[in-house]
Design an enzyme around this catalytic site. Structure first.
Site, short mmCIF file in Angstrom:
data_model
loop_
_atom_site.label_atom_id
_atom_site.label_comp_id
_atom_site.label_asym_id
_atom_site.label_seq_id
_atom_site.Cartn_x
_atom_site.Cartn_y
_atom_site.Cartn_z
N CYS A 91 14.92 59.81 55.43
CA CYS A 91 16.22 59.14 55.33
C CYS A 91 17.15 59.73 56.39
O CYS A 91 18.27 60.12 56.12
CB CYS A 91 16.81 59.26 53.94
SG CYS A 91 16.66 60.87 53.21
N GLY A 92 16.65 59.81 57.60
CA GLY A 92 17.48 60.23 58.71
C GLY A 92 17.97 61.66 58.54
O GLY A 92 17.25 62.53 58.07
#
Lengths: 294, 133
Positions: A91-92
């Site tokens: 998620c980044g």
């Protein structure tokens, strides 16, 4: 030069990667919507609680014997950091940005000669912080099995903090989480839980500032009941914001990944076609020159 | 009929009720009290019990609340509670099961604190059961 077969294999593998990231993006998008609704739904309760707290606290903070949850223990020797992160990766920069902020804060506190304890909520935060501060982490609360975040998930954490606070295990408690601003932007936020931060003046809403309330039982008793609940509500809100942020971050990360995979497929396909043509040309030249030699 | 009062029932998860009603009876920490429009501003604790909402021309709604706070001003009445179930939705068998579970947990509880939390929950559940009858 890679052979045609190799190129074909690579294109196929990138294609299936793209399918996966695309699916993850869509799942995150629908989860995000639900998480956002949950944040919205939880807001009224927190707002009202804040209002009651504000009207009570202003009359109580100056008094002697005010509850330590509100005014603190008078020291700030031991700090407890509650670091809320996700259970999953991909998620980044979601998890690493929280961990980075927490790490910076810990180093700062250690330099000042304070004692630091860390309580992780979520596996990823523990993994990130374990490398540098494994001796400081007192425990990790896993949220793996939590499908839908409910108030019941925040209560045990609050209970635990209260127990520790009463036992004098820390003086100041700060919660680290990502505040959801939009799909592309989540802000790492540090919210001080103990002593309670009071809502700034004027936020109490119109026409309420001067209302004189009667209290039943008296102010101190209500405050004593209210503060522990407020702690749980604050944690709950933090977790909800965090959940929304996680999905938002994952959505944009997966969107990027999908786009990158598309670009890669294009350039690989170009490469593949070029190689194929070169191969055909080579074969032709071989046949023609073979025929000429006869 | 006199003015109505804006009544709100909120739980941490969501806003449960938000509407204008004639009268609300709240199980306060120091005894039940009724709230009409123009009530004296008051902040009170709420004990587990039955909250009654009355509206002209409609049946009285009885809602079980598990305790919390009430904030009343002249024109507004907000009740904050952790759990709220309309009395007619309380499922006796379900509650009895939960009481049994909590009892078992209580027997297995190790720390004093755990026990205290469970005892509170047990009392709330028993109140709920009583409310259903």
């Amino acid at each position: 030069m890679p052979s045609l077969k190799d190129l074909r294999k690579r294109i196929n593998s990138v294609k299936s990667t793209r399918k996966i990231t695309k699916a993850m993006q869509m799942v995150a998008a629908s989860k995000l919507r639900r998480a956002q609704e949950a944040v919205e739904a939880a807001r009224p309760y927190a707002e009202r609680m804040e209002r009651v707290l504000a009207s009570l606290a202003t009359s109580q903070t100056d008094k002697e014997g005010a509850p330590p949850l509100l005014v603190g223990t008078g020291k700030s020797d031991t700090h407890l950091l509650v670091v809320a992160t996700a259970e999953r990766g991909l998620c980044g920069a979601f998890n690493s940005s929280i961990a980075r902020a927490a790490r910076r804060h810990v180093q700062h506190l250690l330099q000042e000669g304070k004692k630091v304890k860390i309580l992780c909520v979520g596996r990823k935060g523990r993994d990130a912080l374990r490398r540098d501060f494994s001796s400081l982490i007192i425990d990790t609360i896993e949220m793996r099995n939590v499908k839908r975040l409910a108030f019941g998930n925040a209560q045990p954490i609050a209970r635990r903090l209260l127990d520790m606070f009463e036992a004098g295990e820390f003086d100041v408690c700060t919660l680290y989480f990502n505040k959801f601003k939009s799909v592309i932007s989540q802000v790492v936020t540090a919210r001080q839980l103990i002593p309670a931060t009071l809502p700034s003046e004027g936020s109490a809403g119109p026409g309420l500032g001067d209302a004189i309330y009667e209290y039943e039982p008296d102010e101190a008793d209500i405050l004593a009941e209210l503060l522990p609940r407020n702690l749980a509500v604050q944690i709950f809100q933090g977790l909800l914001e965090n959940a929304a942020s996680e999905q938002g971050a994952r959505m944009s990360a997966m969107d990027n990944a999908t786009r990158n995979a598309g670009d890669m497929i294009n350039s690989l396909t170009l490469n593949y076609n070029r190689t194929r043509q070169a191969f055909i040309t080579k074969e032709l030249i071989e046949i023609i020159s073979g025929a000429e030699a006869l | 009929m006199a003015d109505k009062i804006a009544f709100e029932l909120v739980s941490p998860d969501r806003l449960l009720i938000s509407e204008a009603v004639d009268m609300v009876t709240i199980p306060g920490g120091e005894g039940d009290f009724g709230v009409l429009a123009g009530h004296q501003p008051i902040i009170s604790t709420v004990r587990p019990g039955i909250l009654e909402v009355q509206n002209e021309g409609a049946a009285v709604r009885r809602i079980f609340v598990s305790g919390g706070f009430a904030e009343v001003t002249n024109e507004r009445c907000a009740v904050m509670t952790e759990e709220a179930i309309p009395v007619e939705d309380i499922n006796r068998a379900d509650i009895e099961q939960r009481i049994k579970d909590t009892d078992e947990d209580l027997a297995a509880a190790k720390s004093d604190h755990e026990r205290a939390t469970l005892e509170v929950r047990l009392a709330t559940l028993k109140d709920m059961l009583q409310a259903a009858t």
